[in-house]
Design a protein around this motif. Structure first.
Motif, PDB file in Angstrom:
ATOM      1  N   VAL A   8       0.800  -1.070   0.139  1.00  0.00           N
ATOM      2  CA  VAL A   8       0.020   0.036  -0.046  1.00  0.00           C
ATOM      3  C   VAL A   8       0.799   1.279   0.136  1.00  0.00           C
ATOM      4  N   LEU A   9       2.005   1.223   0.913  1.00  0.00           N
ATOM      5  CA  LEU A   9       2.848   2.421   0.821  1.00  0.00           C
ATOM      6  C   LEU A   9       3.521   2.803  -0.501  1.00  0.00           C
ATOM      7  N   ALA A  10       3.892   1.396  -1.010  1.00  0.00           N
ATOM      8  CA  ALA A  10       4.665   1.526  -2.480  1.00  0.00           C
ATOM      9  C   ALA A  10       3.547   1.971  -3.324  1.00  0.00           C
ATOM     10  N   ASP A  11       2.483   1.628  -3.423  1.00  0.00           N
ATOM     11  CA  ASP A  11       1.583   2.003  -4.550  1.00  0.00           C
ATOM     12  C   ASP A  11       1.176   3.384  -4.165  1.00  0.00           C
ATOM     13  N   ARG A  12       1.310   4.265  -3.051  1.00  0.00           N
ATOM     14  CA  ARG A  12       1.203   5.655  -2.870  1.00  0.00           C
ATOM     15  C   ARG A  12       2.527   6.267  -3.122  1.00  0.00           C
ATOM     16  N   GLY A  32       7.301 -11.503  -7.624  1.00  0.00           N
ATOM     17  CA  GLY A  32       6.371 -10.871  -7.860  1.00  0.00           C
ATOM     18  C   GLY A  32       5.050 -11.840  -7.587  1.00  0.00           C
ATOM     19  N   LEU A  33       5.430 -12.807  -6.767  1.00  0.00           N
ATOM     20  CA  LEU A  33       4.296 -13.860  -6.186  1.00  0.00           C
ATOM     21  C   LEU A  33       4.029 -13.838  -4.820  1.00  0.00           C
ATOM     22  N   LEU A  44      -1.385  -6.577  -7.842  1.00  0.00           N
ATOM     23  CA  LEU A  44      -0.914  -5.345  -7.407  1.00  0.00           C
ATOM     24  C   LEU A  44       0.833  -5.538  -7.126  1.00  0.00           C
ATOM     25  N   LEU A  45       0.970  -6.668  -6.684  1.00  0.00           N
ATOM     26  CA  LEU A  45       2.346  -6.987  -6.318  1.00  0.00           C
ATOM     27  C   LEU A  45       3.306  -7.024  -7.558  1.00  0.00           C
ATOM     28  N   PRO A  46       3.004  -7.597  -8.565  1.00  0.00           N
ATOM     29  CA  PRO A  46       3.954  -7.454 -10.053  1.00  0.00           C
ATOM     30  C   PRO A  46       3.769  -6.186 -10.341  1.00  0.00           C
ATOM     31  N   LYS A  51      10.220  -1.858  -8.575  1.00  0.00           N
ATOM     32  CA  LYS A  51       9.935  -0.375  -8.819  1.00  0.00           C
ATOM     33  C   LYS A  51      10.062   0.296  -7.598  1.00  0.00           C
ATOM     34  N   SER A  52       8.831   0.573  -7.044  1.00  0.00           N
ATOM     35  CA  SER A  52       8.808   1.113  -5.726  1.00  0.00           C
ATOM     36  C   SER A  52       9.001   0.163  -4.506  1.00  0.00           C
ATOM     37  N   LEU A  53       9.122  -1.257  -4.859  1.00  0.00           N
ATOM     38  CA  LEU A  53       9.134  -2.190  -3.588  1.00  0.00           C
ATOM     39  C   LEU A  53      10.067  -3.204  -4.004  1.00  0.00           C
ATOM     40  N   ARG A  54      10.761  -3.713  -3.089  1.00  0.00           N
ATOM     41  CA  ARG A  54      11.611  -4.877  -3.190  1.00  0.00           C
ATOM     42  C   ARG A  54      11.752  -5.560  -1.793  1.00  0.00           C
TER      43      ARG A  54
END
Length: 376
Positions: A8-12, A32-33, A44-46, A51-54
């Motif tokens: 959620v944080l990465a999506d923002r 991405g799984l 959402l994860l893939p 990008k903004s998440l690892r």
């Protein structure tokens, strides 16, 4: 808790690193799984990973973090008392990497007073790390939705920490509720204990009705139909999982074991599998094959932690001729396919109300135990 929150944080638009000790889960996430079921997460994860998440197992990532969010809580030990040793070990190690001026957010349930103790430990080490306690209150499996639709409680002892927490959570939550840390710690325990008490009241009523050969859900439907004062009347069912009982026990310990409602709720909810077995005993349980449908702790989940279906299984293995278990989401080599469980069982007990079971049809000769009122 951590992965959906990070997503959620990465999506923002924030740059988020997920730190874990489990190399397999880290590798799974970086592909991405999803390692568990969460509504909306598989799509959402893939979009976020790489990008903004690892994800990583390397604690060096902490050295450049402005905000560190800990999801390590306080479990209860074999004596049903809260223990903070694992939390302290983790935070002591983490503090060595965290830069001064950063914000440390404690996210999991904490025993009342632990936030203060953590602040003291940090100050003893002459570190300038700001600490906030911001408890999660999401339902497992609905975290991505609820993190952005429910109000968020934030708390801290000093204004800078509170301001930093406000800045983080205002980007995702529709509104913020500010408390002092002890209030926030109790608010989280009150929330889960209240839900556990609700289930206990319904389970007690279920056992009362069924003991007299009555259909609990005929009564339930009668008293809830178009009657607003019964809206809070929960349906009966297994009150389990990793939080409700644990947090009720923590509140009991905090009250010097004077939380009598919590003690009674524990006896009722934990006693429901025993009640089911007692009811079946008089119906020839010793000669019956029994199938438990659903071993997760709740419907449409793959989480079997503290599931009462396993307690029921152990009780039945003592008294029934044979016990078959099945679940579409929980993997276990000892489980059998659903069709086999239904075909070979004399008694069918719904352990978890998975939606996959909704349209099941049973021959009339089968004895079906549906505490949840799922197949009404």
């Amino acid at each position: 808790m951590g992965l959906p929150f990070g997503m959620v944080l990465a999506d923002r638009g924030m740059q988020v690193v997920l730190l874990d000790i489990d190399e397999f889960k880290v590798a799974t996430i970086n592909k991405g799984l999803m390692p568990f079921r969460e509504a909306g997460a598989e799509a959402l994860l893939p979009k976020l990973i790489g990008k903004s998440l690892r994800a990583t197992t390397d604690k060096e990532c902490l050295r450049v973090a402005a905000v560190i969010i800990s999801v390590i809580g306080t479990p209860v030990d074999e004596h049903l008392n809260p223990t903070v040793s694992a939390l302290y070990r983790s935070l002591d190690d983490l503090i060595e990497y965290v830069p001064d001026g950063s914000l440390l957010v404690l996210r999991s349930t904490l025993y009342p007073g632990v936030t203060r103790l953590i602040v003291d430990r940090i100050e003893e080490r002459k570190r300038e790390i700001h600490v906030a306690f911001c408890p999660e209150r999401i339902a497992e499996g609905k975290a991505i939705e609820e993190l952005t639709t429910l109000p968020q409680i934030i708390s801290a002892f000093e204004p800078v920490a509170l301001a930093k927490a406000r800045e983080v959570f205002s980007q995702i939550a529709p509104s913020l509720i500010e408390l002092n840390p002890l209030e926030a710690e109790l608010a989280k325990l009150f929330t889960n204990s209240w839900r556990y008490l609700n289930f206990a009241a319904s389970n007690q009523f279920y056992m009362l009705a069924e003991s007299y050969g009555l259909d609990f859900y005929r009564i339930y439907n009668a008293v809830t139909q178009e009657y607003p004062r019964m809206r809070s009347f929960a349906r009966a069912g297994f009150a389990a999982g990793p939080c409700l009982l644990k947090d009720t026990l923590q509140l009991s310990a905090f009250s010097s074991n004077n939380f009598f409602l919590g003690h009674a709720a524990m006896l009722i909810n934990e006693g429901l599998p025993n009640f089911i077995v007692t009811q079946l005993r008089s119906e020839g349980l010793a000669k019956s094959a029994v199938a438990i449908l659903g071993m997760a702790f709740k419907g449409d989940s793959d989480d079997n932690r503290s599931s009462l279906s396993y307690k029921l299984k152990k009780l039945l293995q003592v008294e029934a001729r044979r016990v078959l278990c099945t679940d579409p989401f929980v993997s276990d080599a000892r489980f059998v396919p659903l069709e086999q469980a239904v075909a070979e069982a004399d008694v069918i007990i719904l352990g978890a109300p998975h939606s996959a079971y909704r349209d099941l049809k049973f021959p009339e000769k089968k004895r079906v135990v549906d505490v949840w009122g799922f197949w009404r």
